[in-house]
Design an enzyme around this catalytic site. Structure first.
Site, PDB file in Angstrom:
ATOM      1  N   ARG A  51      79.248   7.644  12.162  1.00 51.44           N
ATOM      2  CA  ARG A  51      79.593   6.449  12.943  1.00 51.44           C
ATOM      3  C   ARG A  51      78.487   5.408  12.814  1.00 51.44           C
ATOM      4  O   ARG A  51      78.738   4.219  12.690  1.00 51.44           O
ATOM      5  CB  ARG A  51      79.856   6.799  14.414  1.00 51.44           C
ATOM      6  CG  ARG A  51      80.070   5.552  15.276  1.00 51.44           C
ATOM      7  CD  ARG A  51      80.726   5.790  16.641  1.00 51.44           C
ATOM      8  NE  ARG A  51      80.432   7.070  17.238  1.00 51.44           N
ATOM      9  CZ  ARG A  51      79.260   7.399  17.809  1.00 51.44           C
ATOM     10  NH1 ARG A  51      78.275   6.527  17.863  1.00 51.44           N
ATOM     11  NH2 ARG A  51      79.100   8.601  18.316  1.00 51.44           N
ATOM     12  N   TYR A 103      95.394 -16.276  15.726  1.00 50.32           N
ATOM     13  CA  TYR A 103      96.199 -15.079  15.468  1.00 50.32           C
ATOM     14  C   TYR A 103      96.645 -14.428  16.797  1.00 50.32           C
ATOM     15  O   TYR A 103      95.853 -14.357  17.756  1.00 50.32           O
ATOM     16  CB  TYR A 103      95.366 -14.095  14.635  1.00 50.32           C
ATOM     17  CG  TYR A 103      96.051 -12.792  14.380  1.00 50.32           C
ATOM     18  CD1 TYR A 103      97.109 -12.692  13.475  1.00 50.32           C
ATOM     19  CD2 TYR A 103      95.670 -11.637  15.059  1.00 50.32           C
ATOM     20  CE1 TYR A 103      97.754 -11.494  13.255  1.00 50.32           C
ATOM     21  CE2 TYR A 103      96.313 -10.430  14.840  1.00 50.32           C
ATOM     22  CZ  TYR A 103      97.352 -10.364  13.943  1.00 50.32           C
ATOM     23  OH  TYR A 103      98.001  -9.174  13.730  1.00 50.32           O
ATOM     24  N   ASP A 175      87.629 -16.829  11.581  1.00 47.13           N
ATOM     25  CA  ASP A 175      88.512 -15.847  10.953  1.00 47.13           C
ATOM     26  C   ASP A 175      88.877 -16.385   9.564  1.00 47.13           C
ATOM     27  O   ASP A 175      89.597 -17.369   9.435  1.00 47.13           O
ATOM     28  CB  ASP A 175      89.753 -15.674  11.838  1.00 47.13           C
ATOM     29  CG  ASP A 175      90.703 -14.602  11.321  1.00 47.13           C
ATOM     30  OD1 ASP A 175      90.750 -14.383  10.097  1.00 47.13           O
ATOM     31  OD2 ASP A 175      91.423 -14.003  12.145  1.00 47.13           O
ATOM     32  N   LYS A 200      94.676  -7.721   4.651  1.00 46.16           N
ATOM     33  CA  LYS A 200      95.464  -8.728   3.942  1.00 46.16           C
ATOM     34  C   LYS A 200      94.949  -8.877   2.497  1.00 46.16           C
ATOM     35  O   LYS A 200      94.979  -7.931   1.758  1.00 46.16           O
ATOM     36  CB  LYS A 200      95.442 -10.041   4.726  1.00 46.16           C
ATOM     37  CG  LYS A 200      95.657  -9.861   6.241  1.00 46.16           C
ATOM     38  CD  LYS A 200      97.039  -9.360   6.613  1.00 46.16           C
ATOM     39  CE  LYS A 200      97.159  -8.864   8.054  1.00 46.16           C
ATOM     40  NZ  LYS A 200      96.761  -9.795   9.092  1.00 46.16           N
TER      41      LYS A 200
HETATM   42  C1  PLP Z   1      96.372  -9.718  10.458  1.00 49.38           C
HETATM   43  C2  PLP Z   1      95.393 -10.659  11.007  1.00 49.38           C
HETATM   44  C3  PLP Z   1      94.449 -10.268  11.970  1.00 49.38           C
HETATM   45  C4  PLP Z   1      94.416  -8.870  12.550  1.00 49.38           C
HETATM   46  O1  PLP Z   1      94.035  -7.921  11.614  1.00 49.38           O
HETATM   47  P1  PLP Z   1      94.520  -6.397  11.643  1.00 49.38           P
HETATM   48  O2  PLP Z   1      93.914  -5.829  10.420  1.00 49.38           O
HETATM   49  O3  PLP Z   1      96.011  -6.396  11.642  1.00 49.38           O
HETATM   50  O4  PLP Z   1      93.988  -5.800  12.909  1.00 49.38           O
HETATM   51  C5  PLP Z   1      93.522 -11.205  12.386  1.00 49.38           C
HETATM   52  N1  PLP Z   1      93.540 -12.465  11.923  1.00 49.38           N
HETATM   53  C6  PLP Z   1      94.435 -12.890  11.019  1.00 49.38           C
HETATM   54  C7  PLP Z   1      94.398 -14.298  10.539  1.00 49.38           C
HETATM   55  C8  PLP Z   1      95.394 -12.007  10.535  1.00 49.38           C
HETATM   56  O5  PLP Z   1      96.291 -12.445   9.641  1.00 49.38           O
END
Ligand code: PLP
Length: 395
Positions: A51, A103, A175, A200
């Site tokens: 961890r 998001y 983000d 993604k």
């Molecule tokens: C999908 C997404 C998230 C969240 O990520 P997860 O891996 O699903 O927890 C956060 N920000 C954006 C812009 C996203 O597209």
């Protein structure tokens, strides 16, 4: 590869993990061990418990730190785990200023979880620097950006927001999921913490959930390391390996998908059934000039507006290539329906005020043959035309 800095990101992506020092393996070994033998009674090695640190996870963390130009990266079990852990930098009584086009999961975390710990929030239109300036409070600790935004791909002036934040002693989080460090490097624009849903584009194959955080600030890095270990939402080693493998091909995937997205945007804007195309590459798109200045390209996600839900149904019923699903950034094209998927829980009035109407679709362009994708979309759009007369008769 000791002089990696000399190389382009394209090359670094392939070699950033290097070869394994012990064996020469060109694929990063997966270290399943959760605990590590200490050879001396009071001198401990680099690793003790997974961890706190694991050699496989460290490879991903080093790779993202290098790509974003940060001092340290952190890998988490999902994008939300990365985002939520970073919010633990805040304390009760602090205030966070958030882009209103954030998001959905981040929205939920801020409004329903952080509030339980006395962390205040307000939403602003991040496109409007004046509005941002007016919304900063004495207890504002973080300004949280997402650019391009989801699903309308609105552009925030990153340097403009950073300047305001610095003047008021606030941190900035961004983000960077939609752009990846290939197209946008927020740390170089002064942002403190860059966040990713690596689920993604970075992983890219719709087969691993992962999140990343990177900072260029040693102080923040120390705090994030402490929080990552304390909260414990680390990325498992198998998933670290999948993410590393995905990242190797990021350059070629994103390049191809972005070029296809551009072609599709140009195709869609010519179609009568399409009321509006949202894509940062189009010169009339909101913030296009800012995007050109602060990013290397418009990316592989676009949205377009049809008249309404009926037209969306006609299109979806008549296309075969994209999967109809949430998520983005994968090898397969993904068509999403924000008003019934990501933004379904938002009251209709709020949603429509933000431009997320029942006719809005978001397309994350994958790696299929672009002319086949266009032909497929064309077939779907033709179907809308064909049904119009019968609908009029039915009325
Ligand atoms: C999908 C997404 C998230 C969240 O990520 P997860 O891996 O699903 O927890 C956060 N920000 C954006 C812009 C996203 O597209």
């Amino acid at each position: 590869m000791s002089d990696k800095k000399e190389f382009s990101i394209q090359t670094s992506l392939i070699h950033s993990n290097g070869v394994d020092k012990e064996t020469g393996a060109v694929s990063t070994p997966i270290h399943h061990a959760t605990t590590f033998h200490q050879s001396d009674f009071d001198q401990y090695g680099n690793y003790d418990y997974s961890r706190s640190g694991n050699p496989t996870r460290e490879k991903v963390e080093e790779a993202i730190a290098e790509l974003e130009g940060g001092v340290r990266g952190f890998a988490f079990s999902s994008g939300m785990a990365a985002i939520s852990t970073s919010f633990l930098l805040l304390s009760g009584g602090d205030h966070v200023l958030v882009s209103e086009e954030v998001y959905g999961g981040t929205y939920r975390m801020i409004t329903e979880v952080l509030t339980k710990f006395g962390i205040e929030y307000s939403f602003v239109d991040m496109k409007d620097l004046h509005e941002v300036a007016c919304a900063i409070r004495p207890n504002t600790k973080v300004i949280y950006m997402e650019t391009p935004s989801n699903p309308l791909l609105n552009i925030t002036d990153i340097e403009g927001v950073v300047k305001l934040a610095k003047a008021h002693g606030c941190m900035t989080f961004l983000d960077n999921t939609f752009m990846t460090p290939l197209l946008q490097r927020p740390l170089s624009l002064g942002v403190d913490v860059v966040l990713h849903s690596a689920t993604k584009f970075l992983a890219g194959h719709s087969d691993v959930l992962a999140g990343l955080a990177v900072t260029g600030n040693e102080e923040i890095a120390k705090k994030l390391a402490f929080l990552q270990n304390s909260f414990g939402a680390v990325l498992g080693v198998q998933d670290c390996w999948l993410l590393l493998r995905g990242m190797k091909t990021l350059h070629v995937r994103l390049k191809e998908s972005s070029e296809s997205a551009f072609k599709i945007a140009r195709f869609l804007e010519k179609r009568g059934e399409v009321e509006h195309v949202f894509y940062p590459g189009l010169t009339y798109h909101q913030g296009h000039e800012i995007q050109v200045r602060q990013a290397e390209g418009p990316g592989a996600v676009l949205s377009f507006r049809l008249k309404g839900a009926e037209e969306v149904k006609q299109l979806i019923d008549n296309i075969n290539i994209p999967v109809f699903a949430v998520s983005l950034g994968a090898v397969e094209s993904i068509l999403s329906y924000p008003s019934r998927m990501s933004h379904a829980s938002m009251p209709r009035e709020e949603r429509e005020r933000r431009g997320i109407t029942d006719g809005l679709l978001r397309l994350s362009v994958g790696l299929e043959n672009v002319y086949e994708l266009i032909a497929d979309l064309s077939k779907g759009l033709d179907a809308i035309k064909l049904t119009k007369p019968s609908r009029i008769i039915n009325l």
